[in-house]
Enzyme design. Structure first.
Site, PDB file in Angstrom:
ATOM      1  N   GLU A 125      65.088  -0.557  66.872  1.00 57.11           N
ATOM      2  CA  GLU A 125      64.412   0.435  67.722  1.00 57.11           C
ATOM      3  C   GLU A 125      63.608  -0.254  68.821  1.00 57.11           C
ATOM      4  O   GLU A 125      63.339   0.328  69.860  1.00 57.11           O
ATOM      5  CB  GLU A 125      63.407   1.255  66.892  1.00 57.11           C
ATOM      6  CG  GLU A 125      64.020   2.264  65.963  1.00 57.11           C
ATOM      7  CD  GLU A 125      62.933   2.842  65.040  1.00 57.11           C
ATOM      8  OE1 GLU A 125      61.769   2.999  65.468  1.00 57.11           O
ATOM      9  OE2 GLU A 125      63.272   3.098  63.860  1.00 57.11           O
ATOM     10  N   ASP A 151      58.582 -14.208  55.358  1.00 55.80           N
ATOM     11  CA  ASP A 151      58.195 -15.244  54.408  1.00 55.80           C
ATOM     12  C   ASP A 151      58.874 -15.044  53.057  1.00 55.80           C
ATOM     13  O   ASP A 151      58.976 -13.918  52.571  1.00 55.80           O
ATOM     14  CB  ASP A 151      56.666 -15.183  54.218  1.00 55.80           C
ATOM     15  CG  ASP A 151      56.163 -16.279  53.316  1.00 55.80           C
ATOM     16  OD1 ASP A 151      56.180 -17.433  53.757  1.00 55.80           O
ATOM     17  OD2 ASP A 151      55.767 -15.987  52.173  1.00 55.80           O
TER      18      ASP A 151
HETATM   19  C1  GLC Z   1      56.359 -19.701  52.268  1.00 53.06           C
HETATM   20  C2  GLC Z   1      55.382 -20.304  53.251  1.00 53.06           C
HETATM   21  C3  GLC Z   1      54.380 -21.119  52.493  1.00 53.06           C
HETATM   22  C4  GLC Z   1      53.638 -20.206  51.535  1.00 53.06           C
HETATM   23  C5  GLC Z   1      54.614 -19.454  50.632  1.00 53.06           C
HETATM   24  C6  GLC Z   1      53.933 -18.311  49.924  1.00 53.06           C
HETATM   25  O1  GLC Z   1      57.142 -20.642  51.663  1.00 53.06           O
HETATM   26  O2  GLC Z   1      56.060 -21.036  54.223  1.00 53.06           O
HETATM   27  O3  GLC Z   1      53.489 -21.787  53.323  1.00 53.06           O
HETATM   28  O4  GLC Z   1      52.774 -20.958  50.748  1.00 53.06           O
HETATM   29  O5  GLC Z   1      55.681 -18.901  51.349  1.00 53.06           O
HETATM   30  O6  GLC Z   1      53.680 -17.265  50.814  1.00 53.06           O
END
Ligand code: GLC
Length: 534
Positions: free
Chosen positions: A250, A209
């Site tokens: 791994e 993310d």
């Molecule tokens: C990313 C995710 C989103 C979230 C953001 C903060 O963009 O896709 O849904 O709000 O990160 O983690």
């Protein structure tokens, strides 16, 4: 069911069709109105019949849900609203038995303010080693009353919050999501351990993310709008992901970056052979339904992936953006970003649906892997959420200007005649379903040869059985204005009439699939795509 593209192959991810499950809204197994792992397990058949190779689960960890689970309190626990760790392990292995791999979502930029680290940092006070895991700073101004710098939020609103002892902490998203300090070895070690934890439980991959945001200039200097280098796409990130890659290797695991890095050259640096395997291609998603734009995006994408040897990805939708059908039904010729998720933009859903069908065949025919967001296979439009039911923090942080992202997160309709369209029981789902949701229900679509679900099933079945699709070369064919046409190996041809006059099909031996009917002269109408065998 046709054999998966390359079920045992190490390089499955180069051609995979990956389905995104937003657990909260997929299916509710225990009948409390919130989707859960029991619901996913009960619906695995749907996914197997659809013909996907992997599921990417949005965060399913313990979380106060200040940002739909992107505020993680404990990476090693499943949120009780969703189930238990034992259930997650069962789900991973049951899916694998059906030929479906699991991708988990890791959120390295921040944790929840309820995470043990942040609780300890607050308690320990200024100057403590606990605070060093985050970005705590004194404020500016005569009395420290001003935030330490001017960085803008990824959502609207402030990026700094002051705590009662006077220090401020950085959060690029909501105050409930304090940013971690990636210069700290403990932060690095912990994430490598979390990767191991999930790979050991059978995860085949990890979606990372906000992957371009974790590293910060240690001075935390002011930034201006055109220069986000203090906190976006910093060179230090490459070392972090090289270390992750060593861990992934791994286990034969795959790393997928959520990288909003507009410069294609900078973007592709993350895909070098010792870093991430793939990353979401947001450029393609951001283009309007326009042949020249789509052509340009495909060319750029392929050109910048080639030198690093990484396969491209094709994404039309996810849990953050306006649903495909609604987006393509809008009468606007501009790109799209979060802000375009706005109130009161009209959309012609009939047009949008035709285009989304054609776009499905286009993206499934392009070289590389492809992502599908739950409900895309049902042709769901973006829903209007009544103001008093909106949950997404983006809405509140924008002072109500932005409708937020709930409109693409509405609980799925499974059965037309059941309460709440068969999402769970007779408990109302956590987000309201629009009045016409039953007309999109999976059970009706499964029986309808012209439905979006049938189209996706047919397309995924053909894509799986044709080695010429997925990773590999693409060659453009000459085509009329407004039409895209290309061949893949093994004589596969994809033609998309984006905006032209009805187009004669290129020479072919057979028509494999079309997204809509040909006209009475056998020509491909506007907003329609066809797969042919030469
Ligand atoms: C990313 C995710 C989103 C979230 C953001 C903060 O963009 O896709 O849904 O709000 O990160 O983690």
């Amino acid at each position: 069911m046709a054999a998966p593209h390359s079920d045992q192959a190490e390089d499955w991810w180069r051609s995979a069709a990956i389905y995104q499950v937003y657990v909260r809204s997929f299916a509710d197994g225990d009948g409390d109105g919130t989707g859960d792992l029991a619901g996913v397990r009960a619906r695995l058949r749907h996914l197997a019949e659809l013909g996907i190779d992997a599921i990417w689960f949005n965060p399913w960890y313990l979380s106060p849900m200040a940002d739909g689970g992107y505020d993680v309190a404990d990476y090693r626990a499943i949120d009780p609203a969703f189930g238990t760790l034992a259930e997650a392990e069962k789900l991973i292995s049951e899916a694998r038995e059906l030929g479906i791999r699991t991708i988990v979502d890791i959120v390295p930029n921040h944790v929840s303010d309820r995470h043990a680290w942040f609780r300890s940092a607050l308690a320990a006070g200024p100057g403590s080693p606990e605070r060093e895991l985050f970005h705590f700073r004194p404020g500016r101004g005569g009395h420290g009353e001003l935030p330490p710098n001017n960085w803008p939020s990824q959502f609207a609103g402030e990026t700094w919050t002051r705590v009662c002892d006077g220090e401020w902490y950085l959060h690029l998203f909501t105050p409930e999501q304090p940013d971690l300090n990636w210069d700290h070895p403990v932060v690095r070690q912990e994430h490598e351990d979390v990767l191991r934890f999930w790979f050991e439980r059978g995860a085949a991959g990890v979606r990372i993310d906000s992957a371009a945001l974790c590293a910060k200039d240690p001075e935390l200097p002011d930034a201006d709008e055109d220069d986000t280098t203090p906190y976006v796409d910093r060179d230090e990130l490459h070392d972090i992901y090289r270390a992750w890659r060593a861990v992934a290797d791994e286990y034969g695991g795959v790393l997928i970056g959520e990288l909003w890095v507009p410069d294609p050259d900078r973007f592709s640096r993350y895909l070098r052979s010792d870093e991430l395997h793939t990353a979401f291609n947001f450029d393609f998603l951001a283009r309007p339904w326009n042949a020249a734009e789509l052509h340009a995006s495909i060319d750029t994408t392929l050109a910048y992936h080639a030198p690093v040897g990484a396969p491209a990805t094709w994404v039309l939708c996810n849990h953050d953006v306006t649903r495909t059908v609604t987006r393509y039904g809008r009468d606007e010729d501009t790109g799209f970003d979060f802000a375009k998720k706005r109130f009161g933009t009209p959309s012609d859903l009939a047009v949008g649906t035709r285009r989304a069908r054609a776009a499905a065949l286009l993206s499934l025919a392009l070289p590389g892997s492809v992502y599908l967001f739950q409900g895309e296979e049902l042709g769901l439009p973006e829903a209007d959420i009544p103001l008093d039911r909106i949950q997404d923090p983006m809405h509140f942080r924008s002072q109500g200007v932005d409708p937020g992202r709930d409109g693409c997160r509405v609980p799925l309709p499974w059965a037309a005649d059941a309460p709440y369209c068969g999402f769970g029981s007779d408990t109302e789902p956590w987000l309201p379903q629009p009045g016409d949701w039953a007309s999109y229900a999976a059970d009706c679509q499964a029986a309808d040869p012209t439905s979006m679900l049938t189209l996706y099933r047919q397309a995924l079945r053909i894509r799986r059985s044709e080695p010429g699709f997925g990773d590999g070369p693409l060659r453009w064919l000459p085509s009329a204005q407004g039409v895209l046409a290309f061949t893949r190996t093994d004589g596969l041809i994809c033609v998309v009439n984006v905006a032209g006059e009805p187009a004669g099909l290129p020479g072919h031996a057979s028509v494999l699939l079309t997204s809509g009917p040909l006209d009475d002269q056998g020509r491909l109408p506007r907003d329609t795509a066809a797969w042919l065998r030469a």
